[in-house]
Design a protein around this motif. Sequence first.
Motif, PDB file in Angstrom:
ATOM      1  N   TRP A   1       1.002  -1.182   0.161  1.00 55.70           N
ATOM      2  CA  TRP A   1       0.056   0.102  -0.050  1.00 55.70           C
ATOM      3  C   TRP A   1       0.754   1.292   0.006  1.00 55.70           C
ATOM      4  O   TRP A   1       0.635   2.285  -0.863  1.00 55.70           O
ATOM      5  N   ARG A   2       2.211   1.213   0.718  1.00 56.90           N
ATOM      6  CA  ARG A   2       2.672   2.426   0.991  1.00 56.90           C
ATOM      7  C   ARG A   2       3.544   2.642  -0.264  1.00 56.90           C
ATOM      8  O   ARG A   2       3.468   3.825  -0.550  1.00 56.90           O
ATOM      9  N   VAL A   3       3.925   1.772  -1.036  1.00 57.95           N
ATOM     10  CA  VAL A   3       4.744   1.980  -2.332  1.00 57.95           C
ATOM     11  C   VAL A   3       3.869   1.989  -3.573  1.00 57.95           C
ATOM     12  O   VAL A   3       4.049   3.077  -4.258  1.00 57.95           O
TER      13      VAL A   3
ATOM     14  N   THR B   1       0.428   4.809  -2.376  1.00 56.98           N
ATOM     15  CA  THR B   1       0.647   6.364  -2.044  1.00 56.98           C
ATOM     16  C   THR B   1       2.015   6.720  -2.696  1.00 56.98           C
ATOM     17  O   THR B   1       2.448   7.899  -2.591  1.00 56.98           O
ATOM     18  N   LYS B   2       2.687   5.870  -3.568  1.00 60.06           N
ATOM     19  CA  LYS B   2       3.631   6.275  -4.554  1.00 60.06           C
ATOM     20  C   LYS B   2       4.980   6.589  -3.394  1.00 60.06           C
ATOM     21  O   LYS B   2       5.795   7.484  -3.779  1.00 60.06           O
ATOM     22  N   GLY B   3       5.117   5.866  -2.457  1.00 60.27           N
ATOM     23  CA  GLY B   3       6.317   6.307  -1.618  1.00 60.27           C
ATOM     24  C   GLY B   3       7.462   5.534  -1.811  1.00 60.27           C
ATOM     25  O   GLY B   3       7.380   4.647  -2.633  1.00 60.27           O
ATOM     26  N   GLU B   4       8.527   6.086  -1.266  1.00 59.29           N
ATOM     27  CA  GLU B   4       9.978   5.525  -1.730  1.00 59.29           C
ATOM     28  C   GLU B   4      10.271   4.431  -1.096  1.00 59.29           C
ATOM     29  O   GLU B   4       9.612   4.293   0.241  1.00 59.29           O
ATOM     30  N   LEU B   5      11.073   3.429  -1.616  1.00 58.80           N
ATOM     31  CA  LEU B   5      11.094   1.946  -1.120  1.00 58.80           C
ATOM     32  C   LEU B   5      12.076   2.130   0.543  1.00 58.80           C
ATOM     33  O   LEU B   5      11.470   1.680   1.376  1.00 58.80           O
TER      34      LEU B   5
END
Length: 414
Positions: free
Chosen positions: A351-353, A356-360
Amino acid sequence: MFEVHNSRFASGEILPLLCRTPHQTPAVLPLIYTVLRRRHRAASTLRRDAQIFKWLYQWVYWELGYDFDELVHAGNLHLVIGKIEQFGFWLRTGRVTSKIAGRIGDVQLERRTDWLHPTSFNGYLHTIQMFLTWAAERYLTGATTMPVSEHVLGLKDRIRSNFEALLLGGTSVAQVKGLDNHDLHALLLILHPSSPDNPFRKNARTRNWLIFRLFAEAGPRRGELLKLKTTDIVEKNDKFYVTLRRMPDDPSETRAIPPAQKTLPRTISISEALFLDIEKYIQIERRPIRNGKRSRLSHQFIFTSERGSPLSLSALNSAFSVMRATAFKHSDTPLHPHLLRNTFCNNYFDWRVERTKGELERAADELRYLCGWQPNSKMPQRYAAKWISSQANQQNQARVDIAWDDASYLDPTI
């Protein structure tokens, strides 16, 4: 002949002891070693140590005919060290035989399924090696022509070399497990208190449903969940949280085997629906009915047995066994509490990556906090690797599909 018992102090500290039956007198050397060298460890770790010492004491008695304490005090520790290969074989094969001769190539022995995993076996050997080294330093009094210091150094070197020869090489590939969304939702439907397929008695349904949801939403370890108290579910600024604390010596802890806590304390957000359901459970169903009235409890632990005592590890494991028999009776999925922690990690990282397009690296740092790992823990890399492999396979599948579609030589008419 030997049993492990917990000694509980008024301060809440629990000290597992190796005792001789039937009089329950403690084995002296493990007691002294634990107090001097290991007392700062968690009770679950000390109990593990005591169990390993139990196997050592049993083997020494059966193989050499001596009590280990008496053998060491007589300066005959070298008798144990000289047969450490036999002990290692006995330990690895499920404590069923100590005779190596004639066993090599034994088909029935090779097919045994209860051999210790290499990681467990090496860990047990390391515990015994430290114990024997300490005993050699402290109690070596046997007759020798060389200075005692040289004799001790020689014996310690022999211990080290003998144990190093027994260690099993190679490491297992760490597999990241977890339920997919379909199985997770199916279990939630089955475990709903009003579900006709719910396998539990009515007075345990709400509790087990909340436990499952807490695992799925917050990803605690089972020991952390069982340690939760009524004051650990909080509301702040219209947000809802569960606080996971470290309480190694809790005077209110009455369980024979206290749940272990090995991760850092932290506060994790949960849904409003889960918060309200837990609050309702605490107010209504947590306390059992006696003589037509809700009984008063002497503890604050949230999850209780039908009698009102803190829920035990064995009861929690048993509940998951029932869940597995109900929902996965035709599957090889080993449903257990830690599988839900794995599921939480997988779902959060995905979900986070993705969503929400979050960085690894940022997602990995957040997962370290949520799971209570140390800042330099490598655990998030396992979940990152799983996500990367999934994405890589999706991209490769798309690539090869396009490549084959454009390949004219695949046309059967040519």
